[in-house]
Design an enzyme around this catalytic site. Structure first.
Site, PDB file in Angstrom:
ATOM      1  N   HIS A  89      15.794   7.503 -40.384  1.00 42.00           N
ATOM      2  CA  HIS A  89      16.335   6.710 -41.490  1.00 42.00           C
ATOM      3  C   HIS A  89      16.263   7.479 -42.804  1.00 42.00           C
ATOM      4  CE1 HIS A  89      15.609   3.315 -44.539  1.00 42.00           C
ATOM      5  NE2 HIS A  89      16.903   3.437 -44.372  1.00 42.00           N
ATOM      6  N   GLU A  92      19.020   9.919 -42.874  1.00 38.94           N
ATOM      7  CA  GLU A  92      20.293   9.257 -43.211  1.00 38.94           C
ATOM      8  C   GLU A  92      20.484   9.216 -44.720  1.00 38.94           C
ATOM      9  OE1 GLU A  92      21.459   5.137 -44.512  1.00 38.94           O
ATOM     10  OE2 GLU A  92      20.487   4.924 -42.550  1.00 38.94           O
ATOM     11  N   HIS A  93      19.432   8.879 -45.466  1.00 37.99           N
ATOM     12  CA  HIS A  93      19.514   8.879 -46.930  1.00 37.99           C
ATOM     13  C   HIS A  93      19.796  10.284 -47.465  1.00 37.99           C
ATOM     14  CE1 HIS A  93      17.717   4.873 -48.366  1.00 37.99           C
ATOM     15  NE2 HIS A  93      17.894   4.740 -47.059  1.00 37.99           N
ATOM     16  N   GLU A 169      12.029   0.290 -50.023  1.00 32.12           N
ATOM     17  CA  GLU A 169      12.808  -0.518 -49.076  1.00 32.12           C
ATOM     18  C   GLU A 169      11.887  -1.202 -48.085  1.00 32.12           C
ATOM     19  OE1 GLU A 169      16.241   0.773 -46.884  1.00 32.12           O
ATOM     20  OE2 GLU A 169      16.658   2.328 -48.372  1.00 32.12           O
TER      21      GLU A 169
END
Length: 484
Positions: A89, A92-93, A169
């Protein structure tokens, strides 16, 4: 968006066939009564393999002059190693943080200037990036996407800044959400060997220990052409898209996909229970049963007994919670004897890892989580004893056919379904094949699986035990700079 596992929602079949995240939209209009397959469009997706091993899937749809371009990589949280959870994840950023020719943030600005929108998502099984743009701008986004797929590059300081965004997040979406925390603890208890036990966003201690080198190594290991697929749906010509794909993607250096070691989940030997304490206003209970998943063999759904059972379990979930007034709603949330404010069911049909059948409920005022648990289990036991009606079965099947028609209204949903299927190793027409198999499920099969897979030895129960709320705590603001 951080995605949960692909699971068929009891309410909407398409949320499995094309989901990048868990969602259960409701049907907005009466479903068509005919099950004639001619209701489906005749234009089918076509799949190709580029010279470097990358997959290309194209589905023309000329109803509007737009197109959706997606890049899928068959890597997700399940491919991480202990101590580095969340790296898929985080990476992905980082794909938005630049290349030698595109500065950090410039990718999104260029797509917006083309009149498009874009984002990305990570799940247990895959990572995806998408742009929805005017069809005439397809070459522009292909050039941008192929550049960052091959040449993602950023300074260490950019990684450290983005890592703080991801940590926030996690605080906002998990640490501040008692149900999300309980679900995380449930997965960690259900699975012993399967990497599905780790959260997609990562454990906070792992995030705090991640380094720029971890992200770069993960990128070099998994972002290879043979482990990726480009999906294009919209107002396009197949031959032209194929030529563009070869131009922008086909020349990227070919590399071998790393070997994946099997991580089989051992047989569960008895019921597991979690009493999860967290500040909350209401209790909550989740029941997770280990069930078989559908395996795709050759060009169609497998014919093993486990495959038939997986389909029947999907029907069972829909009978319990597939429409307004379904069994769980009527029995648990309505009338003077109501025990729950809400109740639901869903079945994980397929995935790269093991699947679960879930029953969930929120106790009504004056009722306990134990009462809701017993009520949920009683509804499955009732079906195991008495079966379901043909009317229930037909209603569920009709809605599934309707969902296949309705989802075609969205180019994004079409592309998302194709990408999800590719990530699971399925053919481009898997959705329609699945519908045909589900149509063949009988009431007797549903009754049989209700009696077979819901014993204590396959069950893990999580109960949220509410703790006093901190009245002085302020609501956390939306994460600045978050991509999803």
């Amino acid at each position: 968006m951080v995605a949960t596992r692909c699971a068929i929602s009891a309410l909407w079949l398409a949320s499995c066939l094309g989901a990048a995240q868990a969602q259960t939209p409701t049907i907005a209009a009466p479903p068509p009564q005919s099950s004639d397959t001619t209701a489906f469009p005749t234009v089918r997706a076509q799949q190709f393999t580029l010279t470097n091993g990358m997959t290309l899937i194209v589905k023309p749809d000329r109803r509007a002059p737009t197109a959706v371009h997606m890049l899928w990589v068959r890597v997700g949280a399940m491919d991480e190693v202990d101590g580095a959870s969340g790296i898929a994840h985080v990476l992905e950023h980082m794909l938005f943080k630049g290349t030698p020719t595109v500065k950090a943030g410039e990718f999104s600005r260029r797509v917006a200037a083309l009149g498009g929108r874009e984002n990305a998502f990570t799940s247990r099984d895959y990572t995806g990036y998408y742009q929805q743009i005017p069809a005439g701008k397809l070459a522009d986004v292909m050039q941008l996407e192929s550049d960052r797929f091959a040449h993602n590059q950023w300074p260490d300081e950019e990684f450290r800044k983005e890592l703080e965004v991801v940590k926030e997040e996690r605080r906002l979406r998990t640490d501040d959400n008692p149900r999300a925390l309980m679900n995380e603890a449930l997965n960690a208890a259900v699975f012993v060997a399967s990497p599905y036990r780790r959260p997609i966003v990562g454990w906070m201690s792992d995030l705090e220990a991640l380094t720029p080198a971890d992200a770069r190594e993960f990128f070099q290991r998994w972002y290879v052409p043979a482990n990726a697929a480009v999906v294009v749906a919209g107002d396009v010509d197949v031959a032209e898209v194929r030529a563009l794909a070869e131009k922008y993607y086909g020349g990227l250096p070919a590399r071998a996909v790393p070997e994946r070691k099997p991580r089989m989940e051992p047989m569960q030997q008895g019921i597991k229970r979690i009493a999860f304490k967290a500040p909350a206003e209401q209790a909550n209970v989740m029941l997770a049963y280990k069930v078989p998943s559908l395996q795709w063999q050759g060009t169609g759904p497998g014919s093993r007994q486990e495959d038939t059972d997986a389909l029947a379990l999907t029907v069972l979930a829909a009978v319990l919670d597939g429409y307004s007034g379904a069994r769980l709603e009527r029995a648990l949330t309505q009338g003077t004897q109501r025990v729950a404010d809400s109740a639901g069911a869903y079945n994980g049909l397929w995935g790269r890892g093991p699947q679960l059948f879930m029953l969930v409920g929120v106790p009504a005022q004056g009722k306990t989580a134990e009462q809701v648990e017993q009520a949920l289990r009683a509804q499955v036991a009732r079906i195991a004893q008495d079966g379901i009606t043909e009317a229930e079965l037909n209603r569920v099947k009709t809605q599934w056919v309707a969902s296949e028609v309705y989802k075609l209204d969205s180019l994004f949903n079409q592309a998302r379904e194709l990408g999800t299927q590719w990530a699971q190793g399925l053919p481009v027409d898997a959705g329609q094949q699945l519908i045909e198999r589900l149509r063949g499920v009988t009431a007797e099969q549903v009754k049989r699986v209700a009696g077979q897979y819901f014993g204590d030895d396959q069950l893990t129960v999580a109960q949220l035990v509410p703790q006093p709320l901190d009245k002085t705590r302020k609501t956390r603001a939306t994460v600045a700079g978050a991509r999803h």
